[in-house]
Design an enzyme around this catalytic site. Structure first.
Site, PDB file in Angstrom:
ATOM      1  N   SER A 183       8.634   0.746 -12.464  1.00  0.00           N
ATOM      2  CA  SER A 183       8.784   2.169 -12.148  1.00  0.00           C
ATOM      3  C   SER A 183       8.876   2.332 -10.642  1.00  0.00           C
ATOM      4  O   SER A 183       8.326   1.530  -9.871  1.00  0.00           O
ATOM      5  CB  SER A 183       7.590   2.967 -12.667  1.00  0.00           C
ATOM      6  OG  SER A 183       6.479   2.873 -11.795  1.00  0.00           O
ATOM      7  N   ASP A 184       9.595   3.362 -10.192  1.00  0.00           N
ATOM      8  CA  ASP A 184       9.469   3.737  -8.791  1.00  0.00           C
ATOM      9  C   ASP A 184       8.070   4.309  -8.608  1.00  0.00           C
ATOM     10  O   ASP A 184       7.415   4.741  -9.574  1.00  0.00           O
ATOM     11  CB  ASP A 184      10.547   4.736  -8.387  1.00  0.00           C
ATOM     12  CG  ASP A 184      10.895   4.626  -6.911  1.00  0.00           C
ATOM     13  OD1 ASP A 184      10.052   4.130  -6.129  1.00  0.00           O
ATOM     14  OD2 ASP A 184      12.007   5.030  -6.520  1.00  0.00           O
ATOM     15  N   TYR A 185       7.596   4.298  -7.368  1.00  0.00           N
ATOM     16  CA  TYR A 185       6.214   4.694  -7.111  1.00  0.00           C
ATOM     17  C   TYR A 185       5.941   6.120  -7.619  1.00  0.00           C
ATOM     18  O   TYR A 185       6.605   7.077  -7.200  1.00  0.00           O
ATOM     19  CB  TYR A 185       5.914   4.615  -5.620  1.00  0.00           C
ATOM     20  CG  TYR A 185       5.585   3.226  -5.113  1.00  0.00           C
ATOM     21  CD1 TYR A 185       6.010   2.083  -5.776  1.00  0.00           C
ATOM     22  CD2 TYR A 185       4.838   3.054  -3.950  1.00  0.00           C
ATOM     23  CE1 TYR A 185       5.696   0.824  -5.307  1.00  0.00           C
ATOM     24  CE2 TYR A 185       4.515   1.794  -3.468  1.00  0.00           C
ATOM     25  CZ  TYR A 185       4.949   0.677  -4.155  1.00  0.00           C
ATOM     26  OH  TYR A 185       4.635  -0.571  -3.682  1.00  0.00           O
TER      27      TYR A 185
END
Length: 810
Positions: free
Chosen positions: A339-341
């Site tokens: 996932s992106d942050y």
């Protein structure tokens, strides 16, 4: 002045570093003998039949994964889908960045383990190479010994343009690497970064970005390779090959690459980071999917990051169509999605930035992401803390977790983390930031510099014919690294480089001229505009300084605050204007009024509308961000030691009102404006040289081919000037009549050739079905019969291209 922050002695070359490699590990971590629960130690003490299959290095990774999964509890499986980053301070390290065993035993007392640790390099106040290698060894040792099954962790790091850490070698930003049009150079740069990061304990780099940047207002343009999908694909393939090597990972000098951000991130609505990607399915496939597809096909990237944005109402982190149907089934991706942050949280609502509101709470966000196919949540434990609970309640199936955990465990085995888990701090210290790496970074900076204008051959300057130079501007004497940068062991400013090169022969004067913002650090949330009155006082001061000089060198543009990732409501970086910030244009006009020769160097993360500069300043260089060797590279080009050969990887617009300005537009898209020119100020692929080149008429080895056939087109390129130099020969193709509208031209090949004065070379391109294919009226990827215009030249401008027609028959 060259800043040197290291105190330890380093070898002159990487070869010497490798020659002095020792087969020991740090005494501080006490891991010269592998931990009792690691595979090698137990193998030495027990018969092979008495230990679990997953600890047997002689077995295949797939078989070891199957055995390990069968032994894992639900909670242990959930732990593999969780990462710790900022929580390191509470769970793994002390205030100085040293491993804290007491904290670790308390935080992980359930002995279930952990999937990843984010950015160990930023522990404490930032760790140098030896310190980070020592820390990663200690953390790894803890999880091997104190988790029930002895599953190692993966350490990930940011490596956008070099390892973003203390002492990491920092080279030009990706937008500047795009300007090199040199994939071989890019592969060497990222192989260097992989070695520096890997020897410190890193296993995964959250790089490269292969988003196609078609929106200059967007603050993340600097992270991309520009506006063209073909260029982004070629650079992405090179970067992944540099990072991953042959994917055996036996030497600790390669790491897993992470393609990002999938997908459509580079053309957000209104130019705002994370905004919807409002593009058609055909544009999505041909423009935004294309680099990902090609990099996965050719370089086999092991990991991929989903994007923050939504496509057709569905956020990427919740899109089964995107991550399962397109990515895994169509593209054949077999790695793992990170996932992106905080992006899984944003499926609901994240108050400090935004939300998609497709989930009521973090439990629903967790379920959506799992079902979409997001293998692990970054950067800290959050929504995926609910994994086990959701399985017990029947919302998720345990088999769904197994499916997502398996590829991550597979690569832990493939990377040798169960069997060869540790790195050598001595070797990390010797290699990171060595002289050989600095020279490679310098070469990249040279290759990236793009000459936009050189009226009257003002550049290069002849040190024997001038007595004084005034170096003026807010970017003259400051760090110019851009976003996602570490703290390199050395760095030169523009002023440093010019003074060092000029020596005692020429007097070098300096004045800041004005400010862009107050401070200007990338991490500084608040962006404080400069004070107009103070700026004008500085401009007056700069005028007095410049009056004393024969030549003026301007260093202007943007800074790390005026173009950056907008990650929160209090940390913005997207803009409504592309004009020079503050009083910089007033500074330019004041310098022009003095009537002296001027050479301007632009440093910025996005293309800027520099109309006044283009009209009045005779010599202009686009530098983007050049990395730690900025000053050296600028001085070499300024004084003619290096001949610039960069090309624009993104069009420079005349104004925001001219957007979109990308070159590969549809035939009806640039009909004209009332009272204004419709063309860009400087076109994609454009860039001058201190020498001149001619490109001959294209020649085809066959003028007619079948839809599954191929042809070769060739041109002669000649250096017609007096200096050695490099030219980028570019191939563009247009389907003249088609079932759906096609762009007026699309880049389909390029070659960088280096020629001595008077030297000529033949450049050839193979025209294959892949280069002629597109999604037709039925959304089938085909070659349609008909005429294709082949255009070859030195930029995307029609005036710089020679044309020939290839006929394709059924």
């Amino acid at each position: 002045m060259i800043q040197q922050t290291k105190t330890h002695k380093r070898p002159a070359t990487l070869k010497q570093a490798q020659a002095s490699r020792q087969a020991k590990v740090s005494k501080q971590t006490k891991v010269s003998k592998p931990a009792r629960s690691s595979g090698l130690a137990k193998t030495a003490r027990q018969k092979r039949g008495q230990e679990p299959e997953y600890k047997n290095p002689a077995l295949s990774s797939a078989r070891r994964v199957k055995d390990l999964l069968a032994r894992m509890t639900l909670q242990e499986k959930a732990a593999q889908m969780i990462c710790v980053w900022q929580q390191k301070a509470q769970k793994l390290v002390d205030a100085d960045g040293n491993f804290d065993e007491k904290k670790a035993k308390t935080a992980f007392r359930d002995r279930c383990g952990l999937g990843q640790v984010g950015r160990p390099s930023d522990a404490g106040k930032g760790l140098n190479a030896r310190q980070m290698a020592t820390l990663t060894n200690a953390i790894q040792k803890f999880f091997l010994e104190h988790s029930r099954l002895g599953i190692p962790v993966v350490f990930h790091e940011e490596c956008l343009h070099g390892h973003a850490a203390v002492d990491g070698t920092s080279f030009p930003q990706p937008i500047a690497l795009g300007a090199t049009f040199d994939p071989e150079l890019v592969e060497r740069l990222f192989a260097m970064t992989a070695a520096e990061a890997g020897l410190r304990g890193t296993h995964q780099a959250l790089t490269p970005v292969v988003d196609v940047a078609r929106e200059p207002r967007w603050g993340r343009v600097e992270e991309t390779y520009g506006e063209d999908p073909f260029l982004a694909a070629r650079m992405g393939v090179a970067a992944v090959r540099g990072f991953q090597g042959d994917r055996t990972f036996k030497d600790k000098r390669h790491v897993i690459a992470t393609l990002k951000h999938f997908a459509g991130h580079g053309q957000p609505e209104s130019g705002m980071n994370c905004a919807p990607a409002n593009v058609s399915l055909r544009v999505l496939r041909e423009t935004f999917f294309y680099p990902f597809r090609e990099v996965l096909r050719e370089a086999k990237a092991i990991s991929l990051m989903a994007s923050y944005n939504e496509i057709d109402g569905v956020p990427s982190h919740a899109s089964r169509w995107l991550l399962r149907e397109v990515l895994r089934k169509e593209m054949g991706f077999q790695g793992f999605v990170v996932s992106d942050y905080y992006a899984i949280w944003e499926l609901g609502y994240r108050p400090d930035t935004h939300g998609h509101f497709v989930a009521r709470d973090k439990k629903e966000s967790c379920a959506l992401a799992v079902k979409a196919g997001v293998n692990i949540e970054l950067p800290d434990p959050d929504c995926y803390l609910h994994l086990a609970e959701l399985v017990r309640k029947g919302v998720l199936k345990e088999s769904e977790l197994d499916e997502l955990i398996a590829p991550m465990l597979f690569w832990k085995f493939e990377m040798g983390l169960f069997d060869r888990p540790y790195v050598d701090p001595d070797e990390a210290e010797r290699v990171v930031g060595c002289e050989e790496h600095s020279e490679l970074a310098l070469n990249a900076a040279r290759e990236a510099m793009t000459l936009l204008k050189n009226e009257g051959n003002v550049a290069p300057l002849n040190l024997n014919k001038i007595r004084s130079i005034a170096v003026i501007g807010p970017n003259a004497n400051r760090s110019l690294l851009g976003g996602y940068s570490g703290r390199p062991g050395r760095e030169t400013t523009v002023l440093d480089g010019i003074r060092a090169k000029a020596g005692d022969r020429v007097k070098v004067l300096h004045s800041e001229g004005c400010k862009i913002t107050i401070g200007g650090n990338w991490n500084q949330d608040e962006v404080i505009p400069s004070d107009p009155e103070e700026d004008r006082r500085q401009i007056a001061e700069a005028v007095e300084v410049a009056k004393q000089a024969d030549v003026i060198v301007l260093a202007i543009g943007g800074n790390e605050q005026t173009s950056r990732e907008a990650w929160a409501l209090n940390h913005m970086g997207d803009r409504t204007s592309l004009d020079l910030v503050g009083r910089q244009e007033e500074l330019v006009k004041a310098m022009v009024a003095l009537g002296k020769p001027i050479v301007a160097f632009l440093f910025n993360g996005r293309p800027l509308s520099i109309n006044a500069l283009a009209e009045h300043v005779p010599a202009i260089f686009e530098c983007w961000y050049l990395g730690q060797e900025t000053g050296r590279a600028v001085a070499e080009v300024l004084f003619g030691e290096t001949n610039p050969g960069g090309k624009l990887p993104i069009s420079i617009p005349r104004s925001v009102g001219h957007l979109p300005v990308f070159y590969n537009y549809k035939p009806s898209a640039r009909r004209g404006y009332l009272w204004d020119d419709v063309s860009p100020l400087y076109a994609f692929g454009y860039g001058l040289s201190y020498t001149s080149f001619s490109v001959g008429a294209p020649r085809l080895n066959r003028k007619t081919i079948a839809t599954d056939g191929s042809a070769r087109v060739s041109v002669e390129v000649k250096n017609t000037g007096a200096r050695a130099g490099a030219e980028v020969v570019q191939l563009y193709i247009r389907d003249l009549v088609s079932s759906v509208t096609r762009p007026v031209k699309e880049l389909k090949g390029f070659r960088k050739v280096r020629l001595a004065p008077g030297e000529a070379a033949t450049v050839s391109f193979e025209i294959t079905p892949e280069l002629l294919s597109f999604y037709d009226i039925d959304m089938k990827y085909v070659v349609e019969p008909g005429d294709f215009e082949l255009m070859i030249g030195t930029s995307s401008r029609d005036s710089d291209l020679q044309k020939i027609v290839l006929h394709v028959k059924q």
